[in-house]
Design a protein around this motif. Structure first.
Motif, PDB file in Angstrom:
ATOM      1  N   ALA A   8     -29.023 -29.778  10.734  1.00 26.12           N
ATOM      2  CA  ALA A   8     -28.742 -31.070  11.590  1.00 26.12           C
ATOM      3  C   ALA A   8     -27.857 -30.891  12.824  1.00 26.12           C
ATOM      4  O   ALA A   8     -28.514 -31.128  14.087  1.00 26.12           O
ATOM      5  CB  ALA A   8     -28.218 -32.188  10.596  1.00 26.12           C
ATOM      6  N   HIS A   9     -26.883 -30.078  12.853  1.00 25.62           N
ATOM      7  CA  HIS A   9     -26.200 -29.792  13.900  1.00 25.62           C
ATOM      8  C   HIS A   9     -27.094 -28.965  14.987  1.00 25.62           C
ATOM      9  O   HIS A   9     -26.783 -29.105  16.012  1.00 25.62           O
ATOM     10  CB  HIS A   9     -24.751 -29.297  13.472  1.00 25.62           C
ATOM     11  N   ALA A  15     -24.296 -37.437  21.717  1.00 28.50           N
ATOM     12  CA  ALA A  15     -25.322 -36.883  20.661  1.00 28.50           C
ATOM     13  C   ALA A  15     -24.702 -37.630  19.419  1.00 28.50           C
ATOM     14  O   ALA A  15     -23.640 -37.505  19.040  1.00 28.50           O
ATOM     15  CB  ALA A  15     -25.090 -35.497  20.564  1.00 28.50           C
ATOM     16  N   THR A  16     -25.672 -38.132  18.463  1.00 25.39           N
ATOM     17  CA  THR A  16     -25.166 -39.049  17.234  1.00 25.39           C
ATOM     18  C   THR A  16     -26.006 -38.323  16.124  1.00 25.39           C
ATOM     19  O   THR A  16     -26.941 -38.029  16.113  1.00 25.39           O
ATOM     20  CB  THR A  16     -25.430 -40.269  17.406  1.00 25.39           C
ATOM     21  N   LEU A  17     -25.042 -38.071  15.206  1.00 21.13           N
ATOM     22  CA  LEU A  17     -25.563 -37.571  13.688  1.00 21.13           C
ATOM     23  C   LEU A  17     -25.133 -38.541  12.804  1.00 21.13           C
ATOM     24  O   LEU A  17     -23.975 -38.635  12.484  1.00 21.13           O
ATOM     25  CB  LEU A  17     -25.212 -36.027  13.352  1.00 21.13           C
ATOM     26  N   SER A  18     -26.200 -39.252  12.300  1.00 23.73           N
ATOM     27  CA  SER A  18     -26.118 -40.385  11.317  1.00 23.73           C
ATOM     28  C   SER A  18     -26.147 -40.031  10.055  1.00 23.73           C
ATOM     29  O   SER A  18     -27.326 -39.403   9.797  1.00 23.73           O
ATOM     30  CB  SER A  18     -26.635 -41.454  12.029  1.00 23.73           C
ATOM     31  N   PRO A  19     -25.267 -40.487   9.187  1.00 23.44           N
ATOM     32  CA  PRO A  19     -25.730 -40.235   7.571  1.00 23.44           C
ATOM     33  C   PRO A  19     -26.742 -41.478   6.993  1.00 23.44           C
ATOM     34  O   PRO A  19     -27.093 -41.319   5.961  1.00 23.44           O
ATOM     35  CB  PRO A  19     -24.463 -40.460   6.984  1.00 23.44           C
ATOM     36  N   GLN A  20     -27.078 -42.454   7.931  1.00 19.03           N
ATOM     37  CA  GLN A  20     -27.931 -43.457   7.382  1.00 19.03           C
ATOM     38  C   GLN A  20     -29.585 -43.043   7.551  1.00 19.03           C
ATOM     39  O   GLN A  20     -30.000 -42.233   8.304  1.00 19.03           O
ATOM     40  CB  GLN A  20     -27.645 -44.747   8.191  1.00 19.03           C
ATOM     41  N   PRO A  21     -30.470 -43.705   6.917  1.00 20.75           N
ATOM     42  CA  PRO A  21     -31.736 -43.298   6.628  1.00 20.75           C
ATOM     43  C   PRO A  21     -31.974 -43.502   8.448  1.00 20.75           C
ATOM     44  O   PRO A  21     -31.852 -44.589   8.940  1.00 20.75           O
ATOM     45  CB  PRO A  21     -32.332 -44.491   5.899  1.00 20.75           C
ATOM     46  N   VAL A  22     -33.081 -42.889   9.010  1.00 23.17           N
ATOM     47  CA  VAL A  22     -33.255 -42.520  10.353  1.00 23.17           C
ATOM     48  C   VAL A  22     -34.044 -43.804  10.998  1.00 23.17           C
ATOM     49  O   VAL A  22     -33.819 -44.332  11.896  1.00 23.17           O
ATOM     50  CB  VAL A  22     -33.988 -41.404  10.518  1.00 23.17           C
ATOM     51  N   ALA A  23     -34.976 -44.223  10.149  1.00 26.27           N
ATOM     52  CA  ALA A  23     -35.715 -45.613  10.821  1.00 26.27           C
ATOM     53  C   ALA A  23     -34.681 -46.592  10.742  1.00 26.27           C
ATOM     54  O   ALA A  23     -34.831 -47.310  11.855  1.00 26.27           O
ATOM     55  CB  ALA A  23     -36.881 -45.921   9.658  1.00 26.27           C
ATOM     56  N   ALA A  24     -34.001 -46.951   9.870  1.00 22.22           N
ATOM     57  CA  ALA A  24     -32.939 -48.067   9.874  1.00 22.22           C
ATOM     58  C   ALA A  24     -32.125 -47.689  10.892  1.00 22.22           C
ATOM     59  O   ALA A  24     -31.576 -48.865  11.726  1.00 22.22           O
ATOM     60  CB  ALA A  24     -32.418 -48.259   8.614  1.00 22.22           C
ATOM     61  N   GLU A  25     -31.569 -46.611  11.349  1.00 21.76           N
ATOM     62  CA  GLU A  25     -30.475 -46.406  12.145  1.00 21.76           C
ATOM     63  C   GLU A  25     -31.076 -46.439  13.705  1.00 21.76           C
ATOM     64  O   GLU A  25     -30.563 -47.045  14.588  1.00 21.76           O
ATOM     65  CB  GLU A  25     -29.982 -45.029  11.922  1.00 21.76           C
ATOM     66  N   LEU A  26     -32.134 -46.152  13.805  1.00 21.51           N
ATOM     67  CA  LEU A  26     -33.009 -46.170  15.220  1.00 21.51           C
ATOM     68  C   LEU A  26     -33.029 -47.690  15.372  1.00 21.51           C
ATOM     69  O   LEU A  26     -32.959 -48.060  16.542  1.00 21.51           O
ATOM     70  CB  LEU A  26     -34.340 -45.515  15.232  1.00 21.51           C
ATOM     71  N   VAL A  27     -33.662 -48.577  14.425  1.00 20.87           N
ATOM     72  CA  VAL A  27     -33.646 -49.991  14.755  1.00 20.87           C
ATOM     73  C   VAL A  27     -32.489 -50.676  14.949  1.00 20.87           C
ATOM     74  O   VAL A  27     -32.418 -51.288  15.962  1.00 20.87           O
ATOM     75  CB  VAL A  27     -34.577 -50.774  13.616  1.00 20.87           C
TER      76      VAL A  27
END
Length: 307
Positions: free
Chosen positions: A83-84, A105-117
Motif C-alpha cells: 500500500a505504501h 497522500a492518504t492511506l485509509s483503513p476504511q473500505p475504499v468505495a465508502a472512503e471515496l464517497v
C-alpha cells in the motif's frame, strides 16, 4: 510541489482527520488505468488551481483489519508495504507531472468505495479509472467504481476512452440533457469547456415523439418542436455567463443511449446528470444511460449528481 504525506496507518492505529474541501480527489490502486486517472486528476487540479488528494484505501477485506504493530503478521506487513508502495509511486508520478502542485497522500483503513464517497462529499471533483487490475477501477456491478458512481454526492470523473490515453483532442465538451432542467450538468459542462478552452455541444437525444398515424399532424409537430427546443433552453441561461464558450445545440431522434455513446466519439469529455433509481433492492441504482456511457463511452465521463 508541497508534499503532505498524511498516511492514516500506524500498523492498525487509525488517526482520523478532517477531510480537505474544494479539492480534486483521486483513487489509486497501482494499476495502469489508475495511473491514467491520476494524470487526469493532476490536470484537473491544475486547471482549477486547487490541491490534489491521492487516496489509497484498504482493499483487502478478506484479510480483516490489521492488528497493531506487535501483533501484525507477515501478510499484514506485506500488504501495508504494498500500500505504501502504491502511494510512493503515485506521488512520484505527480511530482514529475506537476512539481508545484500541492498534494496530499492518504492511506485509509476504511473500505475504499465508502472512503471515496465520504471524502468526495467535500471535493470539487472525484476521479477514478474505468477498469484495471485493482479494486478501485472496475465498473462491474457491485465493484468499487460502480458503488462510487451510484453514491457520489459531488461530481465524479470516470477516465475511459481514447481521451484517457491523451488522444485525439476534439476541442468539444459534450453534455447530454434529458430535459432543460438538467441545469447542474449543463453548467458543469460550460465550466469544463472554459477551463479547457473548448466549445460545448448540448445534445438532447430522444425517441421519435409520436408514432406515425397515432396523433394529428399538428399535435405531432408541436411535440417535435418542444423537444427540439430542449437543448437550446438548457443552454440559454449560461450563454451570458460564459460568453467566451462557443455553444452548439442539437436534438437527435432515435435511440437515446446509442446516440449519446456515438456522440462521444467526437468529444473530449461527456457530462451527464447522475439520475439514480430507488427500487426494491437496497441503495440507489444507476439509470440505463449512465450505465451505457460508463461501459461504452469513447471519452471520459463526468457524472454530476442531480440536486
Amino acid at each position: 510541489m508541497t508534499y503532505e504525506h498524511k498516511t492514516l496507518w500506524d500498523y492498525g492505529k487509525y488517526a482520523p482527520r478532517t477531510p480537505l474541501s474544494g479539492h480534486v480527489l483521486v483513487g489509486v490502486d497501482g494499476s495502469a488505468e489508475a495511473a491514467r486517472a491520476l494524470d487526469r486528476a493532476v490536470a484537473e487540479a491544475q486547471a482549477r488551481r486547487t490541491p490534489l488528494e491521492v487516496l489509497h484505501g484498504w482493499p483487502w477485506a478478506r484479510h480483516g483489519t490489521p492488528e497493531p504493530a506487535r501483533g501484525a503478521d507477515e501478510t499484514t506487513h506485506s500488504l501495508l508495504d504494498r500500500a505504501h508502495g502504491v502511494l510512493r509511486t503515485a506521488m512520484a508520478q505527480v511530482r514529475e507531472r506537476a512539481p508545484g502542485l500541492r498534494v496530499t497522500a492518504t492511506l485509509s483503513p476504511q473500505p475504499v468505495a465508502a472512503e471515496l464517497v465520504r471524502r468526495g462529499r467535500n471535493a470539487a471533483l472525484t476521479v477514478i479509472g474505468s477498469r484495471g487490475l485493482g479494486e478501485i477501477t472496475g465498473l462491474t456491478a457491485g465493484s468499487v467504481g460502480w458503488r462510487v458512481a451510484a453514491h457520489c454526492a459531488s461530481p465524479l470523473l470516470v477516465v475511459r476512452g481514447e481521451a484517457a490515453y491523451g488522444w485525439p483532442e476534439h476541442g468539444t465538451v459534450l453534455v447530454g440533457v434529458a430535459t432543460d432542467l438538467d441545469t447542474e450538468a449543463t453548467r458543469f459542462a460550460f465550466e469544463q469547456a472554459r477551463l479547457r478552452g473548448a466549445r460545448v455541444r448540448v445534445l438532447h437525444a430522444c425517441a421519435v415523439p409520436v408514432p406515425a398515424g397515432t396523433a394529428p399532424a399538428a399535435d405531432a409537430d408541436a411535440v417535435v418542436r418542444r423537444r427540439a427546443a430542449v437543448p437550446g433552453r438548457a443552454a440559454a441561461a449560461l450563454r451570458g455567463k460564459y460568453p467566451e464558450v462557443e455553444v452548439e445545440t442539437d436534438t437527435v431522434w432515435g435511440g437515446t443511449t446509442q446516440a449519446l455513446v456515438e456522440a462521444t466519439r467526437a468529444a473530449d469529455a461527456v457530462v451527464i446528470t447522475a439520475h439514480r433509481r430507488h427500487g426494491q433492492r437496497p441503495g440507489p441504482r444507476l439509470g440505463p444511460v449512465t450505465h451505457a456511457l460508463l461501459h461504452h463511452a469513447h471519452c471520459p465521463v463526468f457524472l454530476v449528481p442531480a440536486p
